[in-house]
Design a protein around this motif. Sequence first.
Motif, PDB file in Angstrom:
ATOM      1  N   ASP A 194      55.783 -39.622  82.563  1.00 27.16           N
ATOM      2  CA  ASP A 194      54.350 -39.551  82.869  1.00 27.16           C
ATOM      3  C   ASP A 194      53.549 -38.885  81.745  1.00 27.16           C
ATOM      4  O   ASP A 194      52.529 -38.255  81.988  1.00 27.16           O
ATOM      5  CB  ASP A 194      54.130 -38.805  84.185  1.00 27.16           C
ATOM      6  CG  ASP A 194      54.530 -37.338  84.124  1.00 27.16           C
ATOM      7  OD1 ASP A 194      55.335 -36.969  83.232  1.00 27.16           O
ATOM      8  OD2 ASP A 194      54.046 -36.551  84.959  1.00 27.16           O
ATOM      9  N   ARG A 195      53.976 -39.052  80.518  1.00 24.41           N
ATOM     10  CA  ARG A 195      53.295 -38.401  79.396  1.00 24.41           C
ATOM     11  C   ARG A 195      51.935 -39.040  79.122  1.00 24.41           C
ATOM     12  O   ARG A 195      51.791 -40.254  79.146  1.00 24.41           O
ATOM     13  CB  ARG A 195      54.160 -38.449  78.139  1.00 24.41           C
ATOM     14  CG  ARG A 195      55.307 -37.449  78.207  1.00 24.41           C
ATOM     15  CD  ARG A 195      56.069 -37.383  76.932  1.00 24.41           C
ATOM     16  NE  ARG A 195      57.033 -36.286  76.971  1.00 24.41           N
ATOM     17  CZ  ARG A 195      58.067 -36.199  76.169  1.00 24.41           C
ATOM     18  NH1 ARG A 195      58.279 -37.117  75.249  1.00 24.41           N
ATOM     19  NH2 ARG A 195      58.881 -35.186  76.257  1.00 24.41           N
ATOM     20  N   VAL A 196      50.967 -38.156  78.858  1.00 28.32           N
ATOM     21  CA  VAL A 196      49.610 -38.569  78.511  1.00 28.32           C
ATOM     22  C   VAL A 196      49.211 -37.845  77.230  1.00 28.32           C
ATOM     23  O   VAL A 196      49.802 -36.825  76.869  1.00 28.32           O
ATOM     24  CB  VAL A 196      48.595 -38.253  79.635  1.00 28.32           C
ATOM     25  CG1 VAL A 196      48.889 -39.056  80.886  1.00 28.32           C
ATOM     26  CG2 VAL A 196      48.565 -36.766  79.946  1.00 28.32           C
ATOM     27  N   GLN A 197      48.184 -38.371  76.552  1.00 29.31           N
ATOM     28  CA  GLN A 197      47.725 -37.735  75.329  1.00 29.31           C
ATOM     29  C   GLN A 197      47.041 -36.417  75.659  1.00 29.31           C
ATOM     30  O   GLN A 197      46.256 -36.321  76.602  1.00 29.31           O
ATOM     31  CB  GLN A 197      46.768 -38.666  74.591  1.00 29.31           C
ATOM     32  CG  GLN A 197      46.491 -38.228  73.181  1.00 29.31           C
ATOM     33  CD  GLN A 197      45.669 -39.249  72.448  1.00 29.31           C
ATOM     34  OE1 GLN A 197      44.447 -39.214  72.556  1.00 29.31           O
ATOM     35  NE2 GLN A 197      46.320 -40.141  71.729  1.00 29.31           N
ATOM     36  N   TYR A 198      47.360 -35.392  74.862  1.00 27.38           N
ATOM     37  CA  TYR A 198      46.819 -34.057  75.082  1.00 27.38           C
ATOM     38  C   TYR A 198      46.355 -33.501  73.737  1.00 27.38           C
ATOM     39  O   TYR A 198      47.144 -33.414  72.791  1.00 27.38           O
ATOM     40  CB  TYR A 198      47.896 -33.166  75.701  1.00 27.38           C
ATOM     41  CG  TYR A 198      47.467 -31.743  75.951  1.00 27.38           C
ATOM     42  CD1 TYR A 198      46.467 -31.446  76.866  1.00 27.38           C
ATOM     43  CD2 TYR A 198      48.079 -30.690  75.286  1.00 27.38           C
ATOM     44  CE1 TYR A 198      46.083 -30.139  77.105  1.00 27.38           C
ATOM     45  CE2 TYR A 198      47.710 -29.381  75.519  1.00 27.38           C
ATOM     46  CZ  TYR A 198      46.714 -29.107  76.432  1.00 27.38           C
ATOM     47  OH  TYR A 198      46.332 -27.816  76.666  1.00 27.38           O
ATOM     48  N   LYS A 199      45.068 -33.140  73.659  1.00 23.67           N
ATOM     49  CA  LYS A 199      44.498 -32.587  72.431  1.00 23.67           C
ATOM     50  C   LYS A 199      43.986 -31.185  72.716  1.00 23.67           C
ATOM     51  O   LYS A 199      43.277 -30.970  73.701  1.00 23.67           O
ATOM     52  CB  LYS A 199      43.339 -33.442  71.926  1.00 23.67           C
ATOM     53  CG  LYS A 199      43.730 -34.839  71.541  1.00 23.67           C
ATOM     54  CD  LYS A 199      42.605 -35.590  70.873  1.00 23.67           C
ATOM     55  CE  LYS A 199      41.458 -35.860  71.816  1.00 23.67           C
ATOM     56  NZ  LYS A 199      40.420 -36.722  71.242  1.00 23.67           N
ATOM     57  N   THR A 200      44.338 -30.246  71.843  1.00 25.25           N
ATOM     58  CA  THR A 200      43.847 -28.883  71.965  1.00 25.25           C
ATOM     59  C   THR A 200      44.038 -28.174  70.634  1.00 25.25           C
ATOM     60  O   THR A 200      44.439 -28.785  69.652  1.00 25.25           O
ATOM     61  CB  THR A 200      44.548 -28.128  73.113  1.00 25.25           C
ATOM     62  OG1 THR A 200      43.872 -26.901  73.351  1.00 25.25           O
ATOM     63  CG2 THR A 200      46.008 -27.881  72.820  1.00 25.25           C
ATOM     64  N   THR A 201      43.764 -26.876  70.606  1.00 22.66           N
ATOM     65  CA  THR A 201      43.970 -26.097  69.386  1.00 22.66           C
ATOM     66  C   THR A 201      45.104 -25.108  69.600  1.00 22.66           C
ATOM     67  O   THR A 201      45.349 -24.654  70.725  1.00 22.66           O
ATOM     68  CB  THR A 201      42.704 -25.321  68.982  1.00 22.66           C
ATOM     69  OG1 THR A 201      42.367 -24.405  70.025  1.00 22.66           O
ATOM     70  CG2 THR A 201      41.550 -26.255  68.710  1.00 22.66           C
ATOM     71  N   TYR A 202      45.776 -24.797  68.508  1.00 20.81           N
ATOM     72  CA  TYR A 202      46.874 -23.833  68.520  1.00 20.81           C
ATOM     73  C   TYR A 202      46.719 -22.911  67.327  1.00 20.81           C
ATOM     74  O   TYR A 202      46.071 -23.251  66.337  1.00 20.81           O
ATOM     75  CB  TYR A 202      48.236 -24.545  68.402  1.00 20.81           C
ATOM     76  CG  TYR A 202      48.569 -25.419  69.574  1.00 20.81           C
ATOM     77  CD1 TYR A 202      49.202 -24.902  70.694  1.00 20.81           C
ATOM     78  CD2 TYR A 202      48.260 -26.765  69.565  1.00 20.81           C
ATOM     79  CE1 TYR A 202      49.513 -25.708  71.779  1.00 20.81           C
ATOM     80  CE2 TYR A 202      48.562 -27.582  70.645  1.00 20.81           C
ATOM     81  CZ  TYR A 202      49.188 -27.043  71.739  1.00 20.81           C
ATOM     82  OH  TYR A 202      49.492 -27.837  72.806  1.00 20.81           O
ATOM     83  N   ASP A 203      47.381 -21.780  67.396  1.00 18.67           N
ATOM     84  CA  ASP A 203      47.467 -20.901  66.246  1.00 18.67           C
ATOM     85  C   ASP A 203      48.208 -21.657  65.144  1.00 18.67           C
ATOM     86  O   ASP A 203      49.277 -22.216  65.366  1.00 18.67           O
ATOM     87  CB  ASP A 203      48.224 -19.626  66.636  1.00 18.67           C
ATOM     88  CG  ASP A 203      48.375 -18.690  65.465  1.00 18.67           C
ATOM     89  OD1 ASP A 203      49.399 -18.813  64.762  1.00 18.67           O
ATOM     90  OD2 ASP A 203      47.476 -17.860  65.250  1.00 18.67           O
ATOM     91  N   LYS A 204      47.621 -21.693  63.957  1.00 16.16           N
ATOM     92  CA  LYS A 204      48.146 -22.491  62.845  1.00 16.16           C
ATOM     93  C   LYS A 204      49.584 -22.113  62.487  1.00 16.16           C
ATOM     94  O   LYS A 204      50.442 -22.979  62.331  1.00 16.16           O
ATOM     95  CB  LYS A 204      47.241 -22.304  61.627  1.00 16.16           C
ATOM     96  CG  LYS A 204      47.604 -23.146  60.450  1.00 16.16           C
ATOM     97  CD  LYS A 204      46.760 -22.931  59.189  1.00 16.16           C
ATOM     98  CE  LYS A 204      45.488 -22.181  59.340  1.00 16.16           C
ATOM     99  NZ  LYS A 204      44.698 -22.059  58.112  1.00 16.16           N
ATOM    100  N   ASP A 205      49.857 -20.818  62.353  1.00 18.12           N
ATOM    101  CA  ASP A 205      51.195 -20.365  61.971  1.00 18.12           C
ATOM    102  C   ASP A 205      52.221 -20.674  63.055  1.00 18.12           C
ATOM    103  O   ASP A 205      53.342 -21.102  62.763  1.00 18.12           O
ATOM    104  CB  ASP A 205      51.186 -18.864  61.674  1.00 18.12           C
ATOM    105  CG  ASP A 205      50.325 -18.514  60.468  1.00 18.12           C
ATOM    106  OD1 ASP A 205      50.150 -19.374  59.588  1.00 18.12           O
ATOM    107  OD2 ASP A 205      49.817 -17.373  60.425  1.00 18.12           O
TER     108      ASP A 205
END
Length: 125
Positions: free
Chosen positions: A70-81
Amino acid sequence: MWIKGHGRLIHTTDASRVKFRTNISQSTLNQLNTLATRYDTYQNYLLESGLQTVLEQGVITFDKESRPNDRVQYKTTYDKDLLQKVMDFAKEQKLYVNDVLEYSVQYIDYNSLKNKGHKHRVEKL
C-alpha cells in the motif's frame, strides 16, 4: 525558523533541512499521523527520531518479502546530515531508503521528540 539579530527578527528557511520524496506505506503514514497528533509533532520529526535510533543500533533486521503493498508517494523535509546517513546505511544494508523509514517507526523515542513549534523557533545570530 527565525533569526534574532541587529535588533530585529528575520524569517529564514532552515538550511539544515532538505526536501526528500519517497514511497511509504499508507498504513504507516496513518499510524504516524495519529502519533503526531498525540505528541504535538509532525510525521517527519517522528521518523527522524526512529531513524536516529536505528542508526545508533547499526543493524537492521528487515524481511524484503514483507514489504507493504500500500505504498504511496510521501514528500517532506529531513535533517540533511541524518538523511545522508540513512541513505548510506540503506546502501550498506542493501535496502531502499523507504524500507529503512518504515522499519524505523517501531524505534521512535517519544521522550526526545521535537514539537510543532520547533520549526518556528528563534535563534540568535
